[in-house]
Scaffold this active site. Structure first.
Site, PDB file in Angstrom:
ATOM      1  CG  HIS A 134      -2.169  -0.886   1.129  1.00  0.00           C
ATOM      2  ND1 HIS A 134      -2.073  -2.286   1.382  1.00  0.00           N
ATOM      3  CD2 HIS A 134      -3.288  -0.564   0.643  1.00  0.00           C
ATOM      4  CE1 HIS A 134      -3.426  -2.555   1.113  1.00  0.00           C
ATOM      5  NE2 HIS A 134      -4.165  -1.691   0.614  1.00  0.00           N
ATOM      6  CE  LYS A 138      -3.798  -0.292   4.735  1.00  0.00           C
ATOM      7  NZ  LYS A 138      -5.203   0.319   5.034  1.00  0.00           N
TER       8      LYS A 138
HETATM    9  N1  LIG Z   1     -12.939  -0.711   3.223  1.00  0.00           N
HETATM   10  C1  LIG Z   1     -12.448  -0.180   2.124  1.00  0.00           C
HETATM   11  O1  LIG Z   1     -12.871  -0.462   0.937  1.00  0.00           O
HETATM   12  C2  LIG Z   1     -11.299   0.893   2.079  1.00  0.00           C
HETATM   13  C3  LIG Z   1     -10.665   1.314   0.809  1.00  0.00           C
HETATM   14  C4  LIG Z   1      -9.589   2.395   1.062  1.00  0.00           C
HETATM   15  C5  LIG Z   1      -9.392   2.664   2.296  1.00  0.00           C
HETATM   16  N2  LIG Z   1     -10.182   2.252   3.380  1.00  0.00           N
HETATM   17  C6  LIG Z   1      -9.825   2.913   4.781  1.00  0.00           C
HETATM   18  O2  LIG Z   1     -10.568   4.214   4.803  1.00  0.00           O
HETATM   19  C7  LIG Z   1      -9.974   4.886   5.745  1.00  0.00           C
HETATM   20  C8  LIG Z   1      -9.498   6.490   5.033  1.00  0.00           C
HETATM   21  O3  LIG Z   1      -8.755   5.950   4.296  1.00  0.00           O
HETATM   22  P1  LIG Z   1      -8.302   7.287   3.246  1.00  0.00           P
HETATM   23  O4  LIG Z   1      -7.354   7.086   1.990  1.00  0.00           O
HETATM   24  O5  LIG Z   1      -9.529   8.396   2.470  1.00  0.00           O
HETATM   25  O6  LIG Z   1      -7.528   8.368   4.217  1.00  0.00           O
HETATM   26  P2  LIG Z   1      -7.150   9.957   4.131  1.00  0.00           P
HETATM   27  O7  LIG Z   1      -7.055  10.377   2.694  1.00  0.00           O
HETATM   28  O8  LIG Z   1      -6.068  10.148   5.060  1.00  0.00           O
HETATM   29  O9  LIG Z   1      -8.471  10.767   4.691  1.00  0.00           O
HETATM   30  C9  LIG Z   1      -8.971  10.469   5.751  1.00  0.00           C
HETATM   31  C10 LIG Z   1     -10.059  11.567   6.151  1.00  0.00           C
HETATM   32  O10 LIG Z   1     -10.581  11.114   7.523  1.00  0.00           O
HETATM   33  C11 LIG Z   1     -10.744  12.581   8.147  1.00  0.00           C
HETATM   34  N3  LIG Z   1     -10.638  12.424   9.864  1.00  0.00           N
HETATM   35  C12 LIG Z   1      -9.891  11.653  10.660  1.00  0.00           C
HETATM   36  N4  LIG Z   1     -10.190  11.919  11.662  1.00  0.00           N
HETATM   37  C13 LIG Z   1     -11.457  12.409  11.522  1.00  0.00           C
HETATM   38  C14 LIG Z   1     -12.153  12.275  12.758  1.00  0.00           C
HETATM   39  N5  LIG Z   1     -12.278  12.071  14.145  1.00  0.00           N
HETATM   40  N6  LIG Z   1     -13.433  12.593  12.345  1.00  0.00           N
HETATM   41  C15 LIG Z   1     -14.005  13.064  10.811  1.00  0.00           C
HETATM   42  N7  LIG Z   1     -13.091  12.677  10.274  1.00  0.00           N
HETATM   43  C16 LIG Z   1     -11.859  12.460  10.413  1.00  0.00           C
HETATM   44  C17 LIG Z   1      -9.397  13.269   7.688  1.00  0.00           C
HETATM   45  O11 LIG Z   1      -9.579  14.439   7.960  1.00  0.00           O
HETATM   46  P3  LIG Z   1      -8.386  15.574   8.061  1.00  0.00           P
HETATM   47  O12 LIG Z   1      -8.022  15.929   6.588  1.00  0.00           O
HETATM   48  O13 LIG Z   1      -8.904  17.132   8.687  1.00  0.00           O
HETATM   49  O14 LIG Z   1      -7.501  15.116   8.717  1.00  0.00           O
HETATM   50  C18 LIG Z   1      -9.783  13.044   6.145  1.00  0.00           C
HETATM   51  O15 LIG Z   1     -10.496  13.728   5.770  1.00  0.00           O
HETATM   52  C19 LIG Z   1      -8.594   4.333   6.029  1.00  0.00           C
HETATM   53  O16 LIG Z   1      -8.913   3.478   7.199  1.00  0.00           O
HETATM   54  C20 LIG Z   1      -8.558   3.181   4.870  1.00  0.00           C
HETATM   55  O17 LIG Z   1      -7.860   1.946   5.438  1.00  0.00           O
HETATM   56  C21 LIG Z   1     -11.045   1.422   3.270  1.00  0.00           C
END
Ligand SMILES: NC(=O)c1ccc[n+]([C@@H]2O[C@H](COP(=O)([O-])OP(=O)(O)OC[C@H]3O[C@@H](n4cnc5c(N)ncnc54)[C@H](OP(=O)(O)O)[C@@H]3O)[C@@H](O)[C@H]2O)c1
Length: 246
Positions: A134, A138
Protein backbone atom coordinates in the site's frame (compact mmCIF):
# COMPACT_ATOMS: atom_id res chain seq x y z
CA UNK A 1 -29.77 8.68 -1.90
CA UNK A 2 -28.73 11.49 0.46
CA UNK A 3 -25.30 10.75 1.90
CA UNK A 4 -23.18 12.14 4.76
CA UNK A 5 -19.46 11.58 4.25
CA UNK A 6 -17.49 11.16 7.48
CA UNK A 7 -13.87 11.51 6.35
CA UNK A 8 -13.29 13.63 3.30
CA UNK A 9 -9.87 12.40 2.21
CA UNK A 10 -8.89 10.09 -0.66
CA UNK A 11 -11.83 7.72 -0.16
CA UNK A 12 -14.42 10.34 0.82
CA UNK A 13 -13.66 12.35 -2.32
CA UNK A 14 -13.81 9.30 -4.58
CA UNK A 15 -17.19 8.29 -3.11
CA UNK A 16 -18.44 11.85 -3.66
CA UNK A 17 -17.30 11.78 -7.30
CA UNK A 18 -19.06 8.50 -8.01
CA UNK A 19 -22.17 9.36 -5.97
CA UNK A 20 -22.73 12.60 -7.89
CA UNK A 21 -22.19 10.74 -11.18
CA UNK A 22 -24.94 8.28 -10.12
CA UNK A 23 -27.39 11.04 -9.14
CA UNK A 24 -26.95 10.72 -5.35
CA UNK A 25 -26.59 13.80 -3.16
CA UNK A 26 -23.90 14.62 -0.58
CA UNK A 27 -25.59 16.49 2.27
CA UNK A 28 -22.50 17.04 4.44
CA UNK A 29 -18.77 16.23 4.50
CA UNK A 30 -16.89 15.91 7.79
CA UNK A 31 -13.16 15.90 8.48
CA UNK A 32 -11.09 16.00 11.67
CA UNK A 33 -11.52 19.76 12.06
CA UNK A 34 -15.27 19.95 11.42
CA UNK A 35 -17.40 21.47 14.21
CA UNK A 36 -19.82 19.07 15.97
CA UNK A 37 -22.70 18.15 13.68
CA UNK A 38 -26.26 19.09 14.58
CA UNK A 39 -29.07 16.52 14.62
CA UNK A 40 -30.84 18.76 12.11
CA UNK A 41 -28.07 18.45 9.48
CA UNK A 42 -27.64 14.72 10.18
CA UNK A 43 -31.42 14.36 9.77
CA UNK A 44 -31.11 15.29 6.08
CA UNK A 45 -28.97 12.20 5.33
CA UNK A 46 -30.34 8.74 4.50
CA UNK A 47 -27.01 7.11 5.34
CA UNK A 48 -23.50 8.00 6.57
CA UNK A 49 -20.33 6.56 5.02
CA UNK A 50 -17.24 6.54 7.27
CA UNK A 51 -13.74 6.56 5.78
CA UNK A 52 -11.81 8.43 8.44
CA UNK A 53 -9.55 7.45 11.37
CA UNK A 54 -9.93 4.14 13.26
CA UNK A 55 -10.07 5.98 16.62
CA UNK A 56 -13.14 7.94 15.50
CA UNK A 57 -15.29 4.92 14.58
CA UNK A 58 -16.84 4.19 17.97
CA UNK A 59 -17.84 7.84 18.64
CA UNK A 60 -19.38 8.29 15.20
CA UNK A 61 -21.23 4.97 15.42
CA UNK A 62 -22.68 6.00 18.80
CA UNK A 63 -23.76 9.42 17.49
CA UNK A 64 -25.25 8.36 14.13
CA UNK A 65 -26.96 5.30 15.59
CA UNK A 66 -28.63 7.47 18.24
CA UNK A 67 -29.86 9.62 15.35
CA UNK A 68 -31.28 6.36 13.88
CA UNK A 69 -29.17 6.64 10.74
CA UNK A 70 -27.61 3.61 9.02
CA UNK A 71 -23.83 3.50 8.57
CA UNK A 72 -21.29 2.09 6.15
CA UNK A 73 -17.81 1.78 7.68
CA UNK A 74 -14.92 1.55 5.22
CA UNK A 75 -12.34 2.64 7.79
CA UNK A 76 -9.99 -0.17 8.81
CA UNK A 77 -7.92 -0.82 11.94
CA UNK A 78 -10.75 -0.59 14.53
CA UNK A 79 -11.97 -4.21 14.64
CA UNK A 80 -10.95 -4.75 18.30
CA UNK A 81 -13.94 -2.48 19.03
CA UNK A 82 -16.40 -4.53 17.01
CA UNK A 83 -18.17 -5.93 20.11
CA UNK A 84 -18.85 -2.39 21.42
CA UNK A 85 -20.09 -1.27 17.99
CA UNK A 86 -22.40 -4.28 17.76
CA UNK A 87 -23.91 -3.50 21.18
CA UNK A 88 -24.69 0.10 20.14
CA UNK A 89 -26.24 -0.93 16.81
CA UNK A 90 -28.36 -3.67 18.38
CA UNK A 91 -29.53 -1.36 21.19
CA UNK A 92 -30.67 1.31 18.71
CA UNK A 93 -31.96 -1.23 16.13
CA UNK A 94 -30.14 0.54 13.29
CA UNK A 95 -28.09 -0.91 10.42
CA UNK A 96 -24.33 -1.00 9.79
CA UNK A 97 -22.21 -2.58 7.07
CA UNK A 98 -18.46 -2.81 7.57
CA UNK A 99 -15.79 -4.31 5.34
CA UNK A 100 -12.03 -4.26 5.22
CA UNK A 101 -12.49 -3.90 1.48
CA UNK A 102 -15.64 -2.82 -0.38
CA UNK A 103 -14.30 -3.66 -3.84
CA UNK A 104 -16.38 -6.30 -5.60
CA UNK A 105 -13.19 -7.75 -7.13
CA UNK A 106 -11.63 -8.23 -3.69
CA UNK A 107 -14.76 -9.92 -2.44
CA UNK A 108 -14.48 -12.33 -5.38
CA UNK A 109 -10.82 -12.79 -4.37
CA UNK A 110 -12.02 -13.76 -0.85
CA UNK A 111 -14.14 -16.54 -2.37
CA UNK A 112 -11.35 -17.74 -4.66
CA UNK A 113 -8.85 -17.85 -1.79
CA UNK A 114 -11.30 -19.77 0.41
CA UNK A 115 -11.79 -22.30 -2.38
CA UNK A 116 -8.04 -22.56 -3.09
CA UNK A 117 -7.32 -22.97 0.63
CA UNK A 118 -9.74 -25.90 0.78
CA UNK A 119 -8.02 -27.60 -2.21
CA UNK A 120 -4.45 -27.01 -1.02
CA UNK A 121 -5.37 -28.19 2.48
CA UNK A 122 -5.43 -31.70 0.98
CA UNK A 123 -2.00 -31.27 -0.68
CA UNK A 124 0.65 -31.32 2.08
CA UNK A 125 3.51 -30.35 -0.25
CA UNK A 126 2.11 -26.79 -0.51
CA UNK A 127 2.80 -23.97 1.91
CA UNK A 128 0.94 -20.61 1.89
CA UNK A 129 1.84 -16.97 2.58
CA UNK A 130 0.49 -13.45 1.98
CA UNK A 131 1.97 -10.20 0.73
CA UNK A 132 0.27 -6.80 0.59
CA UNK A 133 1.51 -3.43 -0.72
CA UNK A 134 0.00 0.00 0.00
CA UNK A 135 0.86 3.70 -0.37
CA UNK A 136 3.13 5.38 2.16
CA UNK A 137 0.26 7.21 3.97
CA UNK A 138 -1.56 4.06 5.11
CA UNK A 139 -2.06 4.01 8.90
CA UNK A 140 -2.63 0.31 9.61
CA UNK A 141 -0.34 -2.61 8.88
CA UNK A 142 -1.02 -5.31 7.86
CA UNK A 143 -4.00 -4.07 5.87
CA UNK A 144 -7.50 -5.02 7.02
CA UNK A 145 -7.91 -6.88 3.70
CA UNK A 146 -4.77 -8.98 4.36
CA UNK A 147 -6.15 -9.86 7.81
CA UNK A 148 -9.48 -10.90 6.24
CA UNK A 149 -7.59 -13.06 3.71
CA UNK A 150 -5.57 -14.63 6.55
CA UNK A 151 -8.75 -15.32 8.49
CA UNK A 152 -10.33 -17.02 5.44
CA UNK A 153 -7.17 -19.06 4.85
CA UNK A 154 -6.71 -20.37 8.40
CA UNK A 155 -10.31 -21.58 8.36
CA UNK A 156 -9.75 -23.62 5.14
CA UNK A 157 -6.00 -24.38 5.02
CA UNK A 158 -5.84 -26.07 8.38
CA UNK A 159 -2.05 -26.57 8.60
CA UNK A 160 -1.89 -22.83 9.36
CA UNK A 161 -3.36 -22.03 12.75
CA UNK A 162 -1.60 -18.76 13.62
CA UNK A 163 -1.15 -15.47 11.74
CA UNK A 164 2.30 -13.89 11.88
CA UNK A 165 2.41 -10.28 10.69
CA UNK A 166 5.59 -8.24 10.27
CA UNK A 167 9.19 -9.41 10.14
CA UNK A 168 9.66 -12.87 11.67
CA UNK A 169 12.43 -13.38 14.22
CA UNK A 170 14.37 -16.21 12.63
CA UNK A 171 12.58 -19.17 11.13
CA UNK A 172 8.76 -19.20 11.11
CA UNK A 173 6.89 -22.16 12.60
CA UNK A 174 5.16 -24.44 10.06
CA UNK A 175 1.75 -23.55 11.52
CA UNK A 176 2.36 -19.80 11.11
CA UNK A 177 0.79 -18.00 8.15
CA UNK A 178 3.11 -15.11 7.37
CA UNK A 179 1.77 -11.74 6.15
CA UNK A 180 4.41 -9.37 4.76
CA UNK A 181 3.53 -5.69 4.25
CA UNK A 182 5.28 -3.15 2.05
CA UNK A 183 4.57 0.58 2.33
CA UNK A 184 5.64 3.12 -0.28
CA UNK A 185 4.71 5.33 -3.19
CA UNK A 186 1.09 5.68 -4.28
CA UNK A 187 0.12 2.01 -4.49
CA UNK A 188 -3.69 1.87 -4.07
CA UNK A 189 -3.63 -1.71 -2.78
CA UNK A 190 -2.15 -5.01 -3.95
CA UNK A 191 -2.82 -8.35 -2.23
CA UNK A 192 -1.18 -11.61 -3.22
CA UNK A 193 -1.79 -15.08 -1.80
CA UNK A 194 0.85 -17.66 -2.76
CA UNK A 195 0.64 -21.44 -2.52
CA UNK A 196 4.17 -22.74 -2.96
CA UNK A 197 5.68 -26.21 -3.38
CA UNK A 198 9.04 -27.59 -4.54
CA UNK A 199 7.56 -28.00 -8.03
CA UNK A 200 5.59 -24.79 -8.56
CA UNK A 201 3.90 -21.68 -7.22
CA UNK A 202 0.27 -20.62 -7.59
CA UNK A 203 -0.29 -16.92 -7.00
CA UNK A 204 -3.69 -15.23 -6.69
CA UNK A 205 -3.30 -11.46 -6.91
CA UNK A 206 -5.70 -8.55 -6.73
CA UNK A 207 -4.37 -5.18 -7.87
CA UNK A 208 -6.55 -2.14 -7.29
CA UNK A 209 -5.98 0.31 -10.19
CA UNK A 210 -7.73 3.19 -8.43
CA UNK A 211 -10.27 3.78 -5.62
CA UNK A 212 -13.38 3.52 -7.84
CA UNK A 213 -14.00 -0.14 -6.93
CA UNK A 214 -14.01 0.64 -3.18
CA UNK A 215 -16.31 3.63 -3.74
CA UNK A 216 -18.81 1.70 -5.86
CA UNK A 217 -18.98 -1.11 -3.30
CA UNK A 218 -19.51 1.40 -0.46
CA UNK A 219 -22.40 3.01 -2.39
CA UNK A 220 -24.00 -0.39 -3.07
CA UNK A 221 -23.71 -1.16 0.66
CA UNK A 222 -25.21 2.25 1.55
CA UNK A 223 -28.26 1.67 -0.63
CA UNK A 224 -28.66 -1.86 0.77
CA UNK A 225 -28.35 -1.04 4.50
CA UNK A 226 -31.05 1.64 4.51
CA UNK A 227 -33.77 -0.96 5.07
CA UNK A 228 -31.81 -3.20 7.47
CA UNK A 229 -31.25 -3.51 11.22
CA UNK A 230 -28.11 -5.20 12.54
CA UNK A 231 -24.40 -5.48 11.79
CA UNK A 232 -23.50 -6.82 8.33
CA UNK A 233 -20.46 -7.29 6.11
CA UNK A 234 -19.98 -6.84 2.38
CA UNK A 235 -20.50 -10.58 2.01
CA UNK A 236 -24.15 -10.11 3.10
CA UNK A 237 -24.59 -7.25 0.60
CA UNK A 238 -23.07 -9.21 -2.29
CA UNK A 239 -25.02 -12.38 -1.49
CA UNK A 240 -28.26 -10.39 -1.91
CA UNK A 241 -26.87 -8.49 -4.89
CA UNK A 242 -25.91 -11.69 -6.75
CA UNK A 243 -29.35 -13.17 -5.96
CA UNK A 244 -31.35 -10.20 -7.21
CA UNK A 245 -28.85 -8.52 -9.59
CA UNK A 246 -29.93 -5.12 -8.24
N1 LIG B 1 -12.94 -0.64 3.13
C1 LIG B 1 -12.43 -0.19 1.98
O1 LIG B 1 -12.81 -0.63 0.89
C2 LIG B 1 -11.35 0.87 2.03
C3 LIG B 1 -10.68 1.28 0.88
C4 LIG B 1 -9.71 2.27 0.98
C5 LIG B 1 -9.44 2.83 2.22
N2 LIG B 1 -10.10 2.39 3.32
C6 LIG B 1 -9.88 2.95 4.66
O2 LIG B 1 -10.54 4.20 4.77
C7 LIG B 1 -9.87 5.00 5.73
C8 LIG B 1 -9.57 6.38 5.13
O3 LIG B 1 -8.68 6.21 4.05
P1 LIG B 1 -8.29 7.45 3.10
O4 LIG B 1 -7.31 6.86 2.15
O5 LIG B 1 -9.49 8.16 2.59
O6 LIG B 1 -7.52 8.39 4.18
P2 LIG B 1 -7.19 9.94 4.06
O7 LIG B 1 -7.03 10.36 2.66
O8 LIG B 1 -6.06 10.16 5.03
O9 LIG B 1 -8.50 10.67 4.64
C9 LIG B 1 -8.92 10.52 5.97
C10 LIG B 1 -10.03 11.53 6.22
O10 LIG B 1 -10.57 11.26 7.52
C11 LIG B 1 -10.66 12.50 8.22
N3 LIG B 1 -10.66 12.30 9.67
C12 LIG B 1 -9.64 11.91 10.47
N4 LIG B 1 -10.05 11.87 11.76
C13 LIG B 1 -11.38 12.21 11.75
C14 LIG B 1 -12.37 12.35 12.75
N5 LIG B 1 -12.10 12.15 14.04
N6 LIG B 1 -13.63 12.73 12.37
C15 LIG B 1 -13.92 12.96 11.08
N7 LIG B 1 -13.02 12.86 10.08
C16 LIG B 1 -11.76 12.49 10.42
C17 LIG B 1 -9.46 13.28 7.75
O11 LIG B 1 -9.64 14.66 8.06
P3 LIG B 1 -8.39 15.69 7.98
O12 LIG B 1 -8.14 15.90 6.53
O13 LIG B 1 -8.93 16.90 8.68
O14 LIG B 1 -7.24 15.05 8.70
C18 LIG B 1 -9.56 12.99 6.23
O15 LIG B 1 -10.54 13.79 5.63
C19 LIG B 1 -8.64 4.19 6.16
O16 LIG B 1 -8.93 3.51 7.36
C20 LIG B 1 -8.44 3.20 5.02
O17 LIG B 1 -7.79 2.01 5.42
C21 LIG B 1 -11.04 1.42 3.23
Amino acid sequence: MKIALIGYGKMGKEIERLALERGDEIVVTINSKSPPLSAEVAGKADVAIHNASPSSVLGHVRQWSEWRKPLVIGTTGWYNELAGVRTIIERNKTGLVYASNFSIGVNVLFSLVGHAGKLFDKLPEYDAFLHEIHHKEKLDSPSGTALTLADILVRQFRRKTEVLAGAPEGKIKPEQLHIASTRGGNVVGTHRVTFDSVADSIEITHTAKNRAGFALGALLAAAWVREKAGVFTMEDVLTDFLKTGE
